[in-house]
Design a protein around this motif. Structure first.
Motif, PDB file in Angstrom:
ATOM      1  N   ASP A   9       0.809  -1.216   0.000  1.00 24.48           N
ATOM      2  CA  ASP A   9       0.000   0.000   0.000  1.00 24.48           C
ATOM      3  C   ASP A   9       0.838   1.260   0.000  1.00 24.48           C
ATOM      4  N   THR A  10       2.088   1.137   0.441  1.00 25.76           N
ATOM      5  CA  THR A  10       3.002   2.270   0.427  1.00 25.76           C
ATOM      6  C   THR A  10       4.400   1.673   0.336  1.00 25.76           C
ATOM      7  N   ILE A  11       5.323   2.387  -0.327  1.00 22.96           N
ATOM      8  CA  ILE A  11       6.645   1.790  -0.547  1.00 22.96           C
ATOM      9  C   ILE A  11       7.757   2.748  -0.167  1.00 22.96           C
ATOM     10  N   ARG A  12       8.867   2.162   0.285  1.00 29.06           N
ATOM     11  CA  ARG A  12      10.075   2.949   0.470  1.00 29.06           C
ATOM     12  C   ARG A  12      11.240   2.164  -0.121  1.00 29.06           C
ATOM     13  N   VAL A  13      11.877   2.749  -1.103  1.00 30.73           N
ATOM     14  CA  VAL A  13      13.087   2.157  -1.671  1.00 30.73           C
ATOM     15  C   VAL A  13      14.238   2.641  -0.792  1.00 30.73           C
ATOM     16  N   SER A  14      15.032   1.717  -0.239  1.00 32.21           N
ATOM     17  CA  SER A  14      16.187   2.125   0.573  1.00 32.21           C
ATOM     18  C   SER A  14      17.443   2.034  -0.270  1.00 32.21           C
ATOM     19  N   LEU A  15      18.122   3.143  -0.426  1.00 29.34           N
ATOM     20  CA  LEU A  15      19.378   3.136  -1.194  1.00 29.34           C
ATOM     21  C   LEU A  15      20.458   3.823  -0.381  1.00 29.34           C
ATOM     22  N   SER A  16      21.687   3.370  -0.529  1.00 28.54           N
ATOM     23  CA  SER A  16      22.808   4.132   0.010  1.00 28.54           C
ATOM     24  C   SER A  16      23.116   5.221  -1.012  1.00 28.54           C
ATOM     25  N   ALA A  17      22.202   6.160  -1.121  1.00 28.73           N
ATOM     26  CA  ALA A  17      22.269   7.237  -2.115  1.00 28.73           C
ATOM     27  C   ALA A  17      21.338   8.341  -1.621  1.00 28.73           C
ATOM     28  N   PRO A  18      21.436   9.538  -2.192  1.00 29.33           N
ATOM     29  CA  PRO A  18      20.558  10.615  -1.717  1.00 29.33           C
ATOM     30  C   PRO A  18      19.084  10.214  -1.808  1.00 29.33           C
ATOM     31  N   PRO A  19      18.276  10.640  -0.837  1.00 31.60           N
ATOM     32  CA  PRO A  19      16.880  10.185  -0.789  1.00 31.60           C
ATOM     33  C   PRO A  19      16.051  10.549  -2.018  1.00 31.60           C
ATOM     34  N   VAL A  20      16.368  11.635  -2.715  1.00 33.78           N
ATOM     35  CA  VAL A  20      15.569  11.919  -3.925  1.00 33.78           C
ATOM     36  C   VAL A  20      15.702  10.777  -4.930  1.00 33.78           C
ATOM     37  N   GLU A  21      16.846  10.090  -4.920  1.00 34.78           N
ATOM     38  CA  GLU A  21      17.016   8.944  -5.829  1.00 34.78           C
ATOM     39  C   GLU A  21      16.041   7.830  -5.449  1.00 34.78           C
ATOM     40  N   GLU A  22      15.818   7.645  -4.149  1.00 35.87           N
ATOM     41  CA  GLU A  22      14.858   6.632  -3.688  1.00 35.87           C
ATOM     42  C   GLU A  22      13.463   6.933  -4.231  1.00 35.87           C
ATOM     43  N   VAL A  23      13.111   8.210  -4.202  1.00 30.47           N
ATOM     44  CA  VAL A  23      11.773   8.601  -4.661  1.00 30.47           C
ATOM     45  C   VAL A  23      11.639   8.377  -6.167  1.00 30.47           C
ATOM     46  N   LYS A  24      12.687   8.740  -6.917  1.00 24.56           N
ATOM     47  CA  LYS A  24      12.644   8.539  -8.372  1.00 24.56           C
ATOM     48  C   LYS A  24      12.457   7.062  -8.696  1.00 24.56           C
ATOM     49  N   VAL A  25      13.198   6.200  -8.002  1.00 24.75           N
ATOM     50  CA  VAL A  25      13.083   4.760  -8.260  1.00 24.75           C
ATOM     51  C   VAL A  25      11.681   4.276  -7.875  1.00 24.75           C
ATOM     52  N   GLY A  26      11.207   4.711  -6.724  1.00 26.09           N
ATOM     53  CA  GLY A  26       9.871   4.294  -6.269  1.00 26.09           C
ATOM     54  C   GLY A  26       8.789   4.684  -7.260  1.00 26.09           C
ATOM     55  N   LEU A  27       8.848   5.907  -7.739  1.00 25.14           N
ATOM     56  CA  LEU A  27       7.837   6.374  -8.702  1.00 25.14           C
ATOM     57  C   LEU A  27       7.923   5.582 -10.002  1.00 25.14           C
ATOM     58  N   GLN A  28       9.152   5.303 -10.418  1.00 27.28           N
ATOM     59  CA  GLN A  28       9.344   4.558 -11.671  1.00 27.28           C
ATOM     60  C   GLN A  28       8.800   3.120 -11.548  1.00 27.28           C
ATOM     61  N   ILE A  29       8.972   2.520 -10.373  1.00 25.69           N
ATOM     62  CA  ILE A  29       8.423   1.171 -10.152  1.00 25.69           C
ATOM     63  C   ILE A  29       6.898   1.226 -10.280  1.00 25.69           C
ATOM     64  N   LEU A  30       6.282   2.202  -9.638  1.00 29.13           N
ATOM     65  CA  LEU A  30       4.816   2.301  -9.695  1.00 29.13           C
ATOM     66  C   LEU A  30       4.336   2.587 -11.118  1.00 29.13           C
ATOM     67  N   GLN A  31       5.064   3.453 -11.822  1.00 31.08           N
ATOM     68  CA  GLN A  31       4.677   3.758 -13.211  1.00 31.08           C
ATOM     69  C   GLN A  31       4.809   2.533 -14.103  1.00 31.08           C
ATOM     70  N   SER A  32       5.861   1.741 -13.870  1.00 34.92           N
ATOM     71  CA  SER A  32       6.069   0.544 -14.698  1.00 34.92           C
ATOM     72  C   SER A  32       4.898  -0.413 -14.574  1.00 34.92           C
TER      73      SER A  32
END
Ligand code: SF4
Length: 367
Positions: free
Chosen positions: A239-262
């Motif tokens: 129902d809600t997602i958090r991608v955890s990356l050893s990278a700046p958090p905006v990158e986590e959001v970009k990946v999360g949005l891309q997963i949902l869009q896919s």
């Protein structure tokens, strides 16, 4: 005319209870939301709000901040008040910070079952305070901080151990009639994580927060999270997602949005359909695709742009997309909505595509 058909999804969402995380609904028919976590010292209010503003601009729906000290707890009222998106306080040990976060107006508080025993006898008070303030709770089970009793029983952080832990802590809140929580059962191994969420989704109807914990640096973490979330979301779990990356958090959001869009769980925005290139390519496809991607960054409209290396699949894909180029012979045929509108020389391809994309974007409603 008829309203447009919604894009197909792989499975309907699993029915879950709906909870409120500030202005964002989680569970039920609410869209799957994207979360991230700040990396600043929470006590540094300005730096934290600055990072939250960046996350918000990137499309983050909910943000979490760590609260390991009194200084951090003291910063919560200002952060909760000024953040444009709901703030979740992440608290591992001290119950007094849980109360502070609820009083501060945080949308939710994340607690960890591995540590809940320390405040066993305060669950009732936490439930009462949360209910009074409309605050929800995340029960965050993590392989790395699993309750010792369950570790001893299961030998290690198995899916069964993670789920037992989550349901046990849920029961501590249920005893007091409190059910406004979501649950996560995170593990760094996508296979164990997926199994744990499958079991949890069969055992309860609480909304689930998906996460692969300590997923690693950007490349590995993106793949682990995409595979795990894809496996679950494609079957309606999550129902809600958090991608955890050893990278700046905006990158986590970009990946999360891309997963949902896919998965068509979010409307697709800009999509670059580019070929991998091969021995037939008559143009440097990588460079072309990168240049077009960079030139169109931030374009918030659903636009498919095809960048193709030769005339084998080029015209077909370019014709199917909103906009595209099929290259060959030092030239590029530019397609707009299926028609060749012009042929330009190779050095003008990028500029022409960007120009046409901006023109098409202007004709489209944003959103
Ligand atoms: Fe190769 Fe052409 Fe296909 Fe690109 S479009 S992968 S260059 S055959």
């Amino acid at each position: 005319g008829l309203p447009p058909m919604p894009p197909p999804v792989l499975a309907p969402r699993r029915p879950t209870r709906q909870i409120k995380v500030g202005k964002v609904m989680v569970g039920g028919d609410a869209p799957v939301s994207v979360q991230s976590m700040t990396t600043t010292l929470t006590s540094d209010i300005n730096a934290t709000l600055q990072q939250i503003a960046e996350l918000t601009a990137t499309g983050c729906d909910i943000v979490r901040v760590a609260v390991p000290s009194q200084d951090d707890a003291d910063a919560l009222p200002a952060i909760a008040h000024k953040s444009q998106i709901p703030v979740i306080a992440d608290i591992h040990f001290q119950p007094k910070y849980v109360f502070a976060a609820i009083e501060a107006g945080c949308a939710a508080v994340r607690v960890n079952p591995g540590n809940i025993r320390a405040f066993d006898d305060q669950v009732k008070e936490i439930a009462a305070a949360a209910r009074d303030h409309g605050t929800s709770i995340r029960i965050g089970v993590n392989a790395g901080s699993l309750d010792k009793r369950l570790l001893a029983k299961h030998g290690k952080a198995t899916p069964e151990a993670l789920v037992e832990s989550a349901l046990w802590e849920a029961s501590l809140f249920e005893e007091h009639g409190f059910r406004d929580f979501k649950i996560s059962v995170k593990h760094n191994d996508p296979v164990i994580m997926v199994r744990a969420y499958e079991m949890l989704s069969e055992a309860c109807d609480y909304p689930l927060h998906l996460g692969v914990t300590e997923a690693g640096p950007a490349f590995q973490g993106t793949i682990k999270s995409s595979v795990a979330f894809g496996s679950l979301l494609s079957r309606g779990i999550g129902d809600t997602i958090r991608v955890s990356l050893s990278a700046p958090p905006v990158e986590e959001v970009k990946v999360g949005l891309q997963i949902l869009q896919s998965l068509n769980l979010r409307p697709r925005k800009l999509e670059i359909v580019s070929c991998p290139s091969c021995g037939r390519a008559q143009v440097d496809v990588y460079k072309l695709a990168d240049a077009v991607t960079a030139g169109l960054e931030g374009l918030e409209v659903p636009l498919r742009v095809a960048v193709m290396g030769c005339v084998v699949n080029g015209p077909g894909e370019a014709r199917e997309a909103d906009l595209g180029v099929a290259s060959g012979n030092g030239k590029g045929q530019i397609f707009v909505r299926g028609e060749v509108i012009k042929t330009v020389k190779e050095s003008d391809i990028v500029e022409t595509l960007i120009e046409e994309a901006l023109r098409l974007a202007e004709e489209m409603p944003a959103g």
